[in-house]
Write an enzyme that holds these catalytic residues in place. Structure first.
Site, PDB file in Angstrom:
ATOM      1  CG  ASP A  33      -2.051   0.989   1.110  1.00  0.00           C
ATOM      2  OD1 ASP A  33      -3.211   0.554   0.995  1.00  0.00           O
ATOM      3  OD2 ASP A  33      -1.790   2.210   1.138  1.00  0.00           O
ATOM      4  CB  ILE A  34       0.817   4.248  -2.182  1.00  0.00           C
ATOM      5  CG1 ILE A  34       1.909   5.112  -2.742  1.00  0.00           C
ATOM      6  CG2 ILE A  34      -0.456   5.026  -1.900  1.00  0.00           C
ATOM      7  CD1 ILE A  34       1.623   5.625  -4.155  1.00  0.00           C
ATOM      8  CG  ASN A  90     -12.760  -0.525   3.772  1.00  0.00           C
ATOM      9  OD1 ASN A  90     -13.170  -0.879   4.871  1.00  0.00           O
ATOM     10  ND2 ASN A  90     -11.590   0.067   3.603  1.00  0.00           N
ATOM     11  CB  VAL A  99      -9.287   1.818  -4.832  1.00  0.00           C
ATOM     12  CG1 VAL A  99      -8.990   1.162  -6.179  1.00  0.00           C
ATOM     13  CG2 VAL A  99      -8.283   2.925  -4.544  1.00  0.00           C
ATOM     14  CG  HIS A 103      -8.673  -2.924  -2.152  1.00  0.00           C
ATOM     15  ND1 HIS A 103      -9.624  -2.233  -2.861  1.00  0.00           N
ATOM     16  CD2 HIS A 103      -8.471  -2.218  -1.012  1.00  0.00           C
ATOM     17  CE1 HIS A 103      -9.989  -1.164  -2.188  1.00  0.00           C
ATOM     18  NE2 HIS A 103      -9.321  -1.131  -1.052  1.00  0.00           N
TER      19      HIS A 103
HETATM   20  P1  5GP Z   1      -9.834   1.544   0.437  1.00  0.00           P
HETATM   21  O1  5GP Z   1     -10.043   2.769   1.272  1.00  0.00           O
HETATM   22  O2  5GP Z   1     -10.478   1.668  -0.930  1.00  0.00           O
HETATM   23  O3  5GP Z   1     -10.213   0.276   1.140  1.00  0.00           O
HETATM   24  O4  5GP Z   1      -8.274   1.428   0.241  1.00  0.00           O
HETATM   25  C1  5GP Z   1      -7.574   1.907  -0.854  1.00  0.00           C
HETATM   26  C2  5GP Z   1      -6.103   1.775  -0.524  1.00  0.00           C
HETATM   27  O5  5GP Z   1      -5.358   1.936  -1.721  1.00  0.00           O
HETATM   28  C3  5GP Z   1      -5.590   2.819   0.468  1.00  0.00           C
HETATM   29  O6  5GP Z   1      -5.026   2.163   1.594  1.00  0.00           O
HETATM   30  C4  5GP Z   1      -4.543   3.604  -0.329  1.00  0.00           C
HETATM   31  O7  5GP Z   1      -3.429   3.974   0.445  1.00  0.00           O
HETATM   32  C5  5GP Z   1      -4.162   2.622  -1.429  1.00  0.00           C
HETATM   33  N1  5GP Z   1      -3.747   3.255  -2.658  1.00  0.00           N
HETATM   34  C6  5GP Z   1      -4.376   4.286  -3.303  1.00  0.00           C
HETATM   35  N2  5GP Z   1      -3.726   4.586  -4.439  1.00  0.00           N
HETATM   36  C7  5GP Z   1      -2.659   3.743  -4.522  1.00  0.00           C
HETATM   37  C8  5GP Z   1      -1.611   3.566  -5.481  1.00  0.00           C
HETATM   38  O8  5GP Z   1      -1.526   4.259  -6.504  1.00  0.00           O
HETATM   39  N3  5GP Z   1      -0.703   2.597  -5.233  1.00  0.00           N
HETATM   40  C9  5GP Z   1      -0.768   1.802  -4.125  1.00  0.00           C
HETATM   41  N4  5GP Z   1       0.189   0.885  -3.974  1.00  0.00           N
HETATM   42  N5  5GP Z   1      -1.743   1.936  -3.199  1.00  0.00           N
HETATM   43  C10 5GP Z   1      -2.686   2.888  -3.394  1.00  0.00           C
END
Ligand code: 5GP
Ligand code: ZN
Length: 120
Positions: A33-34, A90, A99, A103
């Protein structure tokens, strides 16, 4: 739906966007995760586009098992299999899903907080 043009994680899975990949096979990709929320924070995704767990059907049972077995393997590789880890996914606005490609967050490497209501 296999590949969605404006989906960040479809692009990561296809190698069109860079990421730190920890594991991949024909069905699954796991990458760092970034914005890590724990010492180890890995995202595990199916290559195929599924928006969230809200769109899963019984047909995806084997895929989900593959994802969890992959999580076990990654936890061993990161040496957190004995100390413990958490898998989170989520769906929808209240969860904070950002996103819209299914995931699983694999978190570990330190003591994790409790979860539930925001700010508690
Ligand atoms: P969500 O809130 O949708 O469950 O989690 C999305 C996750 O994707 C977040 O933890 C965020 O840090 C990660 N994320 C968003 N954009 C990127 C990206 O471009 N690269 C990576 N490796 N992680 C990302
Ligand atoms: Zn996607």
């Amino acid at each position: 739906m296999d590949f969605v043009e404006d989906c960040l994680f479809c692009k990561i899975a296809a190698g069109q966007l860079p990421s730190k990949i920890l594991y991949q096979d024909q069905d699954i990709v796991a990458f760092a995760d970034i914005h890590p929320q724990a010492q180890h924070h890995v995202l595990i995704i199916p290559r195929r586009h599924i928006s969230s767990m809200a769109d899963l059907t019984i047909e995806e049972g084997p895929l989900l098992t593959q994802i969890f077995v992959t999580a076990q393997q990654i936890a061993q590789d990161l040496n957190i299999d004995q100390t413990g880890y958490r898998m989170v996914t989520n769906a929808g606005p209240h969860s904070g899903q950002a996103v819209f490609h299914l995931h699983f967050h694999l978190l570990g490497g330190e003591q994790l907080g409790s979860f539930g209501r925001a700010g508690r």
